[in-house]
Write a protein that holds these residues in place. Structure first.
Motif, PDB file in Angstrom:
ATOM      1  N   GLN A 166       0.783  -1.182  -0.018  1.00  0.00           N
ATOM      2  CA  GLN A 166      -0.079  -0.101   0.010  1.00  0.00           C
ATOM      3  C   GLN A 166       0.804   1.362  -0.015  1.00  0.00           C
ATOM      4  N   SER A 167       1.886   1.159   0.778  1.00  0.00           N
ATOM      5  CA  SER A 167       2.699   2.237   0.780  1.00  0.00           C
ATOM      6  C   SER A 167       3.550   2.648  -0.638  1.00  0.00           C
ATOM      7  N   ALA A 168       3.922   1.497  -1.202  1.00  0.00           N
ATOM      8  CA  ALA A 168       4.495   1.558  -2.488  1.00  0.00           C
ATOM      9  C   ALA A 168       3.550   2.422  -3.472  1.00  0.00           C
ATOM     10  N   ASP A 169       2.186   1.841  -3.513  1.00  0.00           N
ATOM     11  CA  ASP A 169       1.221   2.305  -4.642  1.00  0.00           C
ATOM     12  C   ASP A 169       0.741   3.504  -4.252  1.00  0.00           C
ATOM     13  N   THR A 170       0.556   4.009  -2.975  1.00  0.00           N
ATOM     14  CA  THR A 170       0.354   5.444  -2.543  1.00  0.00           C
ATOM     15  C   THR A 170       1.374   6.377  -3.291  1.00  0.00           C
ATOM     16  N   ALA A 171       2.621   5.988  -2.748  1.00  0.00           N
ATOM     17  CA  ALA A 171       3.742   6.743  -3.364  1.00  0.00           C
ATOM     18  C   ALA A 171       3.655   6.936  -4.870  1.00  0.00           C
ATOM     19  N   ALA A 172       3.432   5.677  -5.717  1.00  0.00           N
ATOM     20  CA  ALA A 172       3.424   5.475  -7.270  1.00  0.00           C
ATOM     21  C   ALA A 172       2.250   6.849  -7.626  1.00  0.00           C
ATOM     22  N   ARG A 173       1.122   6.680  -6.931  1.00  0.00           N
ATOM     23  CA  ARG A 173       0.278   7.483  -7.126  1.00  0.00           C
ATOM     24  C   ARG A 173       0.589   9.170  -7.222  1.00  0.00           C
ATOM     25  N   ARG A 174       1.395   9.556  -5.850  1.00  0.00           N
ATOM     26  CA  ARG A 174       1.939  10.577  -5.817  1.00  0.00           C
ATOM     27  C   ARG A 174       2.982  11.038  -6.936  1.00  0.00           C
ATOM     28  N   ALA A 175       3.732  10.201  -7.293  1.00  0.00           N
ATOM     29  CA  ALA A 175       4.790  10.325  -8.067  1.00  0.00           C
ATOM     30  C   ALA A 175       4.390  10.733  -9.486  1.00  0.00           C
ATOM     31  N   ALA A 187       1.340  12.243  -9.969  1.00  0.00           N
ATOM     32  CA  ALA A 187       0.852  13.414  -9.921  1.00  0.00           C
ATOM     33  C   ALA A 187       1.999  14.586 -10.058  1.00  0.00           C
ATOM     34  N   LEU A 188       3.283  14.026  -9.783  1.00  0.00           N
ATOM     35  CA  LEU A 188       4.397  14.965  -9.908  1.00  0.00           C
ATOM     36  C   LEU A 188       5.234  14.848 -11.082  1.00  0.00           C
ATOM     37  N   GLY A 189       4.581  14.173 -12.000  1.00  0.00           N
ATOM     38  CA  GLY A 189       5.137  13.953 -13.182  1.00  0.00           C
ATOM     39  C   GLY A 189       6.155  12.806 -13.795  1.00  0.00           C
ATOM     40  N   ALA A 190       5.875  11.771 -12.847  1.00  0.00           N
ATOM     41  CA  ALA A 190       6.613  10.551 -13.140  1.00  0.00           C
ATOM     42  C   ALA A 190       5.998   9.644 -14.362  1.00  0.00           C
ATOM     43  N   THR A 191       7.032   9.262 -14.989  1.00  0.00           N
ATOM     44  CA  THR A 191       6.635   8.198 -16.223  1.00  0.00           C
ATOM     45  C   THR A 191       7.312   6.934 -15.799  1.00  0.00           C
ATOM     46  N   THR A 192       8.066   6.534 -14.928  1.00  0.00           N
ATOM     47  CA  THR A 192       8.693   5.384 -14.568  1.00  0.00           C
ATOM     48  C   THR A 192       8.958   5.554 -13.204  1.00  0.00           C
ATOM     49  N   ALA A 193       8.539   4.278 -12.231  1.00  0.00           N
ATOM     50  CA  ALA A 193       8.866   4.176 -10.759  1.00  0.00           C
ATOM     51  C   ALA A 193       9.545   3.085 -10.446  1.00  0.00           C
ATOM     52  N   LEU A 194      10.499   3.133  -9.680  1.00  0.00           N
ATOM     53  CA  LEU A 194      11.308   1.874  -9.160  1.00  0.00           C
ATOM     54  C   LEU A 194      10.979   1.787  -7.653  1.00  0.00           C
ATOM     55  N   SER A 195      10.329   0.679  -7.062  1.00  0.00           N
ATOM     56  CA  SER A 195      10.217   0.651  -5.723  1.00  0.00           C
ATOM     57  C   SER A 195      11.312  -0.691  -5.294  1.00  0.00           C
ATOM     58  N   LEU A 196      11.758  -0.033  -4.101  1.00  0.00           N
ATOM     59  CA  LEU A 196      13.016  -0.752  -3.293  1.00  0.00           C
ATOM     60  C   LEU A 196      12.638  -0.872  -1.883  1.00  0.00           C
ATOM     61  N   PRO A 197      12.804  -1.937  -1.545  1.00  0.00           N
ATOM     62  CA  PRO A 197      12.952  -2.152   0.136  1.00  0.00           C
ATOM     63  C   PRO A 197      14.186  -1.496   0.853  1.00  0.00           C
TER      64      PRO A 197
END
Length: 212
Positions: free
Chosen positions: A82-91, A93-103
């Motif tokens: 959930q944290s990763a997907d919430t952050a992806a949505r924020r990204a 909104a800020l113009g992201a075209t690609t997102a990398l999620s890491l632990p």
């Protein structure tokens, strides 16, 4: 625009699978040290336009902000996914075209590992499994909401299945510093052997070497 997303849970809740080896305070110290290793690596990595840290921990938020990260504060972490997907949505909104999620528990990761993973992003999904081949240690999504996050047991197959259901191109990569994570007592023993001079390893060697 490429965003790196780093979900960070409160340290006292981290690394529960190491409870047989480390006390709660020791687990918190290890989690914070691994977080600092990974975020430092991210700040030294070329090709990342923005770093977004999502956390409920005030210390982490302040530390990451001082390194130039965008902070997404959570009242509490419900799940890594959930944290990763919430952050992806924020990204997005800020113009992201690609997102990398890491632990945070991949302290051997290097800038080269991440740069190779992010090279020439194209629509679809890139997945890095863990050593066992069942979990997911990194997820690259183009666009950032291409698939949902399913971190946890059997997440590799869950991510792979959803990408195929959505007819998205999928690449499976295995950068060595991302494949290895610190999750079990056996991982701890391997980590202190491979990187004895790192800060997380020094914490482990000081606190619990006699228990390995």
């Amino acid at each position: 625009m490429i965003f790196a997303i780093l979900p960070v849970k409160a340290p006292h809740r981290a690394k529960q699978r190491l409870a047989s080896l480390l006390s709660p305070l020791e687990r918190a110290s290890l989690a914070r040290a691994m977080y600092e290793e990974v975020i430092t690596t991210l700040t030294r990595t070329s090709g990342i336009d923005h770093l977004l840290v999502v956390t409920s921990d005030p210390f982490t938020a302040d530390h990451a902000a001082n390194l130039g990260a965008i902070i997404l504060e959570e009242p509490r972490q419900i799940s890594h996914s959930q944290s990763a997907d919430t952050a992806a949505r924020r990204a997005i909104a800020l113009g992201a075209t690609t997102a990398l999620s890491l632990p945070i528990d991949i302290p051997l990761v290097t800038p080269t590992d991440i740069e190779d993973l992010l090279a020439n992003p194209s629509p679809g999904v890139r997945i890095v499994p863990d050593q066992a081949g069942t979990g997911t240690n990194a997820l690259v999504r183009t666009p950032p909401d291409a698939i949902d996050s399913h971190f946890g047991p059997d997440s590799f197959e869950a991510h792979l299945r959803q990408a195929r259901e959505r007819h998205l191109p999928v690449e499976i990569l295995r950068p060595p510093g991302i494949v290895f994570d610190v999750d079990t007592p056996e991982d701890v023993a391997e980590f202190v052997t491979r990187a004895p001079h790192s800060r997380p390893a020094k914490i482990l060697l000081a606190k619990c070497l006699s228990r390995l």
